[in-house]
Design a protein around this motif. Sequence first.
Motif, PDB file in Angstrom:
ATOM      1  N   LEU A 134       0.815  -1.212   0.000  1.00 19.13           N
ATOM      2  CA  LEU A 134       0.000   0.000   0.000  1.00 19.13           C
ATOM      3  C   LEU A 134       0.854   1.270   0.000  1.00 19.13           C
ATOM      4  N   GLY A 135       2.179   1.107  -0.013  1.00 19.93           N
ATOM      5  CA  GLY A 135       3.076   2.254  -0.072  1.00 19.93           C
ATOM      6  C   GLY A 135       3.348   2.893   1.275  1.00 19.93           C
ATOM      7  N   MET A 136       3.101   2.182   2.363  1.00 19.78           N
ATOM      8  CA  MET A 136       3.326   2.732   3.695  1.00 19.78           C
ATOM      9  C   MET A 136       4.797   2.574   4.087  1.00 19.78           C
ATOM     10  N   THR A 137       5.297   3.507   4.868  1.00 22.04           N
ATOM     11  CA  THR A 137       6.656   3.396   5.392  1.00 22.04           C
ATOM     12  C   THR A 137       6.663   2.410   6.550  1.00 22.04           C
ATOM     13  N   ARG A 138       7.876   1.994   6.959  1.00 22.09           N
ATOM     14  CA  ARG A 138       7.982   1.065   8.088  1.00 22.09           C
ATOM     15  C   ARG A 138       7.378   1.680   9.349  1.00 22.09           C
ATOM     16  N   ARG A 139       7.586   2.980   9.550  1.00 29.57           N
ATOM     17  CA  ARG A 139       7.025   3.668  10.709  1.00 29.57           C
ATOM     18  C   ARG A 139       5.493   3.644  10.670  1.00 29.57           C
ATOM     19  N   GLN A 140       4.925   3.921   9.516  1.00 31.31           N
ATOM     20  CA  GLN A 140       3.468   3.921   9.374  1.00 31.31           C
ATOM     21  C   GLN A 140       2.895   2.522   9.584  1.00 31.31           C
ATOM     22  N   ILE A 141       3.588   1.539   9.059  1.00 35.83           N
ATOM     23  CA  ILE A 141       3.126   0.152   9.226  1.00 35.83           C
ATOM     24  C   ILE A 141       3.098  -0.223  10.706  1.00 35.83           C
ATOM     25  N   PHE A 142       4.164   0.176  11.422  1.00 40.17           N
ATOM     26  CA  PHE A 142       4.236  -0.203  12.833  1.00 40.17           C
ATOM     27  C   PHE A 142       3.136   0.477  13.639  1.00 40.17           C
TER      28      PHE A 142
END
Length: 227
Positions: A134-142
């Motif tokens: 979905l194009g999320m960063t690792r920070r956003q995913i966490f």
Amino acid sequence: MQLFWEVTQKLLSGFGLTCLLFILTLVLSLPLGLVFAFGSMSRTKPLRYLTRGFVYIIRGTPLLLQLMIVVYLPGIAFKMPITKWGIFGGNVELAYFCGALAAFVINYACYFSEIYRGGIENIPKGQYEAGQVLGMTRRQIFFKVVLLQVVKNILAPISNETITLVKDTALARCVAVAEIFFEANELLSLKNIIWPLFYTGAFYLVFNSLLTVLFNRLEKKLSYFRS
């Protein structure tokens, strides 16, 4: 009856210090435990081994020993007792309390770190892969995908450790912190009455019962993660 109220007031005074030690330990050790968890999962090997080694030592040794080391070792080994440290302004009670607090925070942060690590590592890799698609960063995913699921997974063991912490605060009396058990033991010595020791059990039981109700409600609120 007068003796009962006198004992109650004495124990309430000690229970206030018990609650303060409990709250400060929880507030400080929960985020510190997350730092340790990230350190133990780091891709940098020296940091990972150092963090895991430290956690291993703290979890493998008694909290009472750690209390003794933090409070008394500076005075014995370095001739710098914590009661003489300028930041405490000569307040012996404050010095012992802060020393005990430091030991409790380090100890529980290590236990919490293992709980965090287990909760994070148990999240299926598909959750991370879906976020990346979905194009999320690792920070956003966490923070947006993983965190709430981790909280649900670790809530039960965190609640167990929290209740254990309430009871472990009694160990602070061994380093002259006037918590509730210290006060009860003092009453035993001065007035030669043993029932205040059992009376303290009611304080612990009520406090832990309230915590149990609180954690049960939190678990129900997070029950929507169940499949």
